[in-house]
Scaffold this active site. Structure first.
Site, short mmCIF file in Angstrom:
data_model
loop_
_atom_site.label_atom_id
_atom_site.label_comp_id
_atom_site.label_asym_id
_atom_site.label_seq_id
_atom_site.Cartn_x
_atom_site.Cartn_y
_atom_site.Cartn_z
N HIS A 54 -30.83 -1.50 2.41
CA HIS A 54 -32.16 -1.19 1.90
C HIS A 54 -33.14 -0.88 3.03
O HIS A 54 -34.05 -0.06 2.87
CB HIS A 54 -32.67 -2.35 1.04
N GLU B 298 -7.33 15.48 0.99
CA GLU B 298 -7.75 14.29 1.74
C GLU B 298 -6.58 13.63 2.46
O GLU B 298 -6.78 12.74 3.29
CB GLU B 298 -8.38 13.27 0.79
N ASP C 24 -11.85 11.24 4.66
CA ASP C 24 -10.55 10.61 4.43
C ASP C 24 -9.42 11.33 5.16
O ASP C 24 -8.49 10.69 5.67
CB ASP C 24 -10.23 10.54 2.93
N CYS D 284 -16.34 19.13 1.75
CA CYS D 284 -17.40 18.25 1.26
C CYS D 284 -17.52 16.96 2.07
O CYS D 284 -18.14 16.01 1.63
CB CYS D 284 -17.18 17.92 -0.22
#
Length: 968
Positions: free
Chosen positions: A586, A830, A854, A901
């Site tokens: 956060h 991947e 990955d 991506c």
């Protein structure tokens, strides 16, 4: 404990939405003399701060602390909604337990609710029973769900028997003797046919709704079988499922032999219960004449907390389960007496040996009691650690010019004087003599922090970037209202503990538990427990933990609490560098909103930076260093100015397409987790969505989202995109992203286990429901002539052509039931095998999307989250680029296309090389889009292709990164 009556329960509340439900509950409270009518405003305000939904169809609406004055009498009103109400974010509530809290009398009910929401059977009974008395019994914990009991007296080991039939008769006899109440037909039970789970393991199972679920087991050897086990159990419903799962886990792990050759009932008990030590272990004897009672248990808890790791402790001479050593009550429950063996277990880490040695050393000293010499004939387990503790080496200060690697919590560069903020030390006594006074001090401190957080919410509410800050502050308020936090601290105070000690012990326990969550995102939320906890502790101790530094500086600290970020002035705090922390914390989220560069996870060495240093922080390139000359400072300032100007220009031109100087256009799209992020992506120049992480839709619900709920979400995305590409990755969970409601076996290496498409093949109906939702949302959008959907579906974690064909057939089955939509079907690359076999896949699909994160992890055999090796896992390594080139060539030969991506798509060098390799689509985080498009507009495709060719034959990632387009 607060009493409930039938008048407090309404089984069929006449409500159609949440607002009506709150009004109905308050009206019942007003009629019962519990509250004033204005209490409703407090309930509504509480819901706006944070939802009161607990889980499993249960909510606990209540007012804010400011509305306590409107409570005439503490009480509870229960409202049932048989058809369910939408409470928030698609969460359906069937039972609401409305609370009017004048004091803390209601906490007992809340503690019981924690148990109810974890039990599907109890929750279902609560939502469906026609008896108000049963509702009351469930809420008071007097109607617990049945569980399978495994008792040590019902276990036998080392029996000499001729046949397994004798073992069956013996187990039935044991259960008959132990069984209370009406007798069942034991003779018929002996004649039942058992299930043979292995060559030497039998299971006899019978259903009975009268008797409590229980188990008996006999471990034996016969002339034909040296080691064998016969188990008989009485069960009801699916109570025995966790036990069956445990048996299957033992079989899969090759531990059945340990089960059938257990040397004693205690060992058999631990194996049947699923109890086994994990990580490194050490064993010692208890040298305390009175055993592990409250005082030494408290000392042990304090020691464990100081170690900062989870410690599991087991009494090897008892009959109970292991417990976490962060609770006095749990340690006492071990029943550890003088001479008993305690086995400590700690997950493997660089300091585990020192941690275990500390535990053994302090137990030997007596944990505050006077130890008594142990008899010589009490040997310790062979597993005991005997290695001497290694000396702790202080962290050396970094040298000028030495790069310190970190992770980018918030982007940007900064140059300035360093201000090192050391960790705050809270001074307090452990012991206290007035429990009532300590309880009041704790309540007052919590109330003070609540008021401060609410004031912060009001201030941030006037700022443009207030939404995230308000949500995080609301979550902190919810933590302060959590009964498991407050109640546990209050329960320690009567043991003559100070409010400070009780509070610190409790919140540190919760933080440590959260820290060890396998989900990295959730593990990083441990910082919130410590943030909230330290705020209360600073009030209790009167400690000022605020920085008084007023000159512009770069703040260096151990960890940045989220609550401190809104207090930072970007004109004063130029950047923040931390020893620990995560990029999804956060604090990182708020730093990004505030525009303050944040570099996290740099290690303890940054706390040794000399106070008079000039620091250069480069979050984009993920490093910091001490400037070794004035020239280095001026060069960094010039680079910072150049980057800021480039960002400004890129933002101004973000809507322009990414067309190279020689006229080739690249598609630049966004990675998003839900439809609410799409408009922001479009505003920053995204030309569509290249990776929609659909698993986040599933994570928002306590159970699998319905087809209709998914259609709503996907439909919103298609509506926003208005015909732009929408590439959806099907459910990608498993590994480091488990779903709490989806059964997944614990795996030693989950990254190489059941995840992605592999999991979808285990649950084909779930995948088909997702495909149905995607196709239905596309068909609905297709009715709008001005918004023809551009849907593309891809499967993650494919390594074999047979997997692809199976998933493709499932898709065809769904399409046959929902015809008329045109969409593309593709797969993620991947796994190296997918790239190496891309020529086999290419004729059967429309596109590939390369997940470089990955693919790099699996190719380099490096966990991308590894603290020391992750820097080597650079996706720009030639081995990764060669696999991408291989995939592009395969796609080109069959009229397909390739997108990327992963992080490489937004890399300053990587994006140009990918374009040169023939990648058509680059998908990235939303904020990276303007600058990536700008970089692509500055080069020619001829330069990009020459750069890519050189990169394919480079010898290392460093050599690739040295390439510059102007050199070609």
């Amino acid at each position: 404990m607060l009493e409930l009556s039938k008048q407090d329960v309404e089984l069929d509340a006449p409500c159609t939405n949440k607002e009506e439900a709150l009004g109905f509950i308050v009206s019942r409270m007003v009629d019962g003399g519990l509250v004033q009518p204005d209490y409703l405003a407090g309930m509504v305000e509480r819901e706006s701060q944070t939802s009161t939904y607990l889980g499993n169809g249960i909510a606990i609406p209540h007012g804010t602390p400011e509305t306590r004055d409107m409570v005439k009498q503490t009480g509870i009103k229960v409202a049932r909604f048989p058809k369910g109400l939408d409470w928030s974010n698609g969460q359906t509530v069937y039972t609401a337990v409305g609370i009017a809290a004048k004091s803390d009398e209601h906490l007992g009910i809340l503690k019981k609710l924690t148990h109810i929401i974890s039990s599907d059977e109890l929750s279902k009974r609560l939502h469906t029973t026609s008896s108000p008395d049963e509702v009351i019994a469930i809420l008071k914990g007097e109607a617990d769900a049945p569980t399978l009991s495994i008792h040590l007296p019902n276990l036998r080991t080392g029996m000499k028997l001729a046949f397994s039939d004798e073992a069956r008769a013996l187990t039935v006899s044991i259960l008959r003797k132990a069984s209370p109440g009406p007798q069942i037909n034991w003779g018929a039970m002996i004649l039942l046919q058992p299930l043979q789970l292995a060559d030497n393991l039998w299971l006899l199972c019978t259903l009975d709704d009268v008797h409590p679920p229980m188990l008996a087991a006999v471990q034996f050897h016969s002339p034909d079988l040296p080691n064998a086990l016969f188990i008989t159990l009485i069960t009801r419903g699916n109570v025995h499922k966790p036990f069956m799962d445990q048996l299957m886990a033992l079989r899969h792990s090759g531990l059945i032999d340990k089960l059938t050759s257990a040397p004693d009932p205690q060992t058999l008990y631990r194996l049947l219960k699923g109890v086994h030590a994990e990580g490194k272990t050490a064993t010692c004897r208890i040298p305390l004449p009175h055993g592990l009672h409250a005082r030494p248990a408290a000392q042990l808890v304090e020691l464990v907390n100081s170690l900062g790791v989870d410690v599991l402790v087991e009494n090897l001479d008892g009959d109970g389960d292991p417990v976490k050593a962060n609770s006095i009550a749990r340690l006492i429950s071990l029943g550890a007496c003088f001479g008993h063996r305690l086995r400590f277990s700690i997950a493997d880490n660089p300091h585990v040996q020192n941690q275990l040695d500390s535990l053994l050393r302090e137990v030997a000293k007596g944990l505050g009691d006077e130890p008594t010499p142990l008899p010589d004939d009490l040997p310790v387990d062979d597993s005991q650690s005997t290695q001497p503790a290694q000396q702790h080496r202080p962290t050396a200060a970094p040298k000028p010019g030495e790069k310190i690697k970190g992770l980018c919590g918030a982007p940007g560069m900064a140059v300035g004087s360093v201000f090192v903020q050391q960790e705050v030390t809270y001074n307090y006594q452990e012991q206290a003599t007035n429990p009532a006074e300590q309880r009041q001090r704790l309540e007052d401190a919590i109330a003070t922090v609540r008021a401060r957080i609410r004031e912060r919410i009001k201030v941030t509410g006037t700022q443009a970037s207030s939404n995230e800050a308000k949500l995080i502050a609301g979550m902190h308020l919810a933590l302060l209202d959590d009964p498991s936090l407050i109640d546990d601290a209050q329960e320690l105070i009567p043991l003559n503990k100070s409010a400070e000690w009780a509070w610190h012990t409790t919140y540190e326990q919760l933080a440590s538990q959260q820290e060890n969550n396998p989900d990295k995102l959730l593990a990083e939320r441990a910082a919130d427990f410590r943030d909230v906890g330290s705020q209360v502790l600073s009030v209790l101790t009167g400690t000022d933990n605020e920085s008084n530094e007023s000159a512009p500086h770069i703040l260096v600290c151990h960890e940045l609490p989220a609550s401190k970020v809104p207090m930072l002035d970007p004109a004063i705090t130029l950047a923040v560098v931390t020893a620990v922390g995560g990029v999804t914390s956060h604090a990182a989220i708020l730093a990004r909103s505030a525009g303050i560069p944040l570099l996290v996870g740099c290690g303890e060495q940054v706390l040794q930076i000399p106070a008079d240093s000039r620091l250069i922080v480069n979050c984009d390139d993920q490093y910091t260093l001490i400037a070794d000359s004035e020239d280095a400072v001026q060069q960094a300032l010039a680079e910072k100015q150049t980057r800021e100007e480039a960002i400004r220009v890129a933002h101004d031109n973000r809507m322009k397409p990414a067309i190279t100087t020689d006229g080739v256009q690249l598609e630049v799209v966004a990675n998003v987790t839900n439809s609410s992020q799409i408009q922001k992506a479009l505003d920053l120049g995204a030309e569509g969505v290249g990776l929609y992480r659909s698993e986040f839709v599933y994570m928002e619900f306590g159970r699998e989202p319905t087809v209709e709920q998914q259609v709503t979400e996907y439909g919103q995305a298609l509506s926003l995109l208005q015909g732009r590409p929408f590439v959806v990755r099907t459910l990608d969970v498993g590994g480091d992203k488990p779903l709490p409601y989806l059964p997944m076996e614990t795996e030693e290496n989950p990254f190489l286990g059941i995840r992605g498409a592999r999991l979808s093949r285990l649950y084909p109906d779930m995948l088909k429901r997702q495909l149905e939702a995607l196709i239905k949302s596309g068909l609905a959008a297709d009715k709008d002539e001005n918004n023809k959907p551009n849907l593309k579906i891809m499967f993650p974690m494919i390594c074999d052509i047979h997997e692809w064909r199976e998933l493709k057939q499932m898709t065809a089955d769904v399409v046959n039931d929902h015809t008329g939509l045109s969409f593309e079907l593709g797969m993620m690359v991947e796994i190296p095998s997918a790239a190496l076999m891309s020529d086999i896949f290419a004729p059967e699909l429309d596109f590939f999307s390369v997940g470089t994160n990955d693919l790099t992890q699996y190719t380099m055999a490096i966990d991308r989250g590894h603290p020391t090796l992750s820097a080597m896992a650079d996706p720009i390594h030639p081995s990764i680029l060669r696999q991408i080139k291989m995939t592009v060539d395969s796609a080109d030969s069959h009229n397909g296309w390739v997108g990327v991506c992963g992080e490489l798509a937004a890399d300053p060098v990587g994006s140009i090389i990918l374009a040169g390799l023939g990648v058509k689509e680059l998908s990235m985080s939303v904020k990276a889009i303007p600058l990536t498009k700008s970089r692509l507009r500055e080069v020619s495709m001829k330069q990009a292709q020459a750069m890519a060719e050189a990169a394919l034959y480079a010898e290392s990632a460093q050599a690739v990164r040295a390439l510059k387009p102007e050199d070609f």
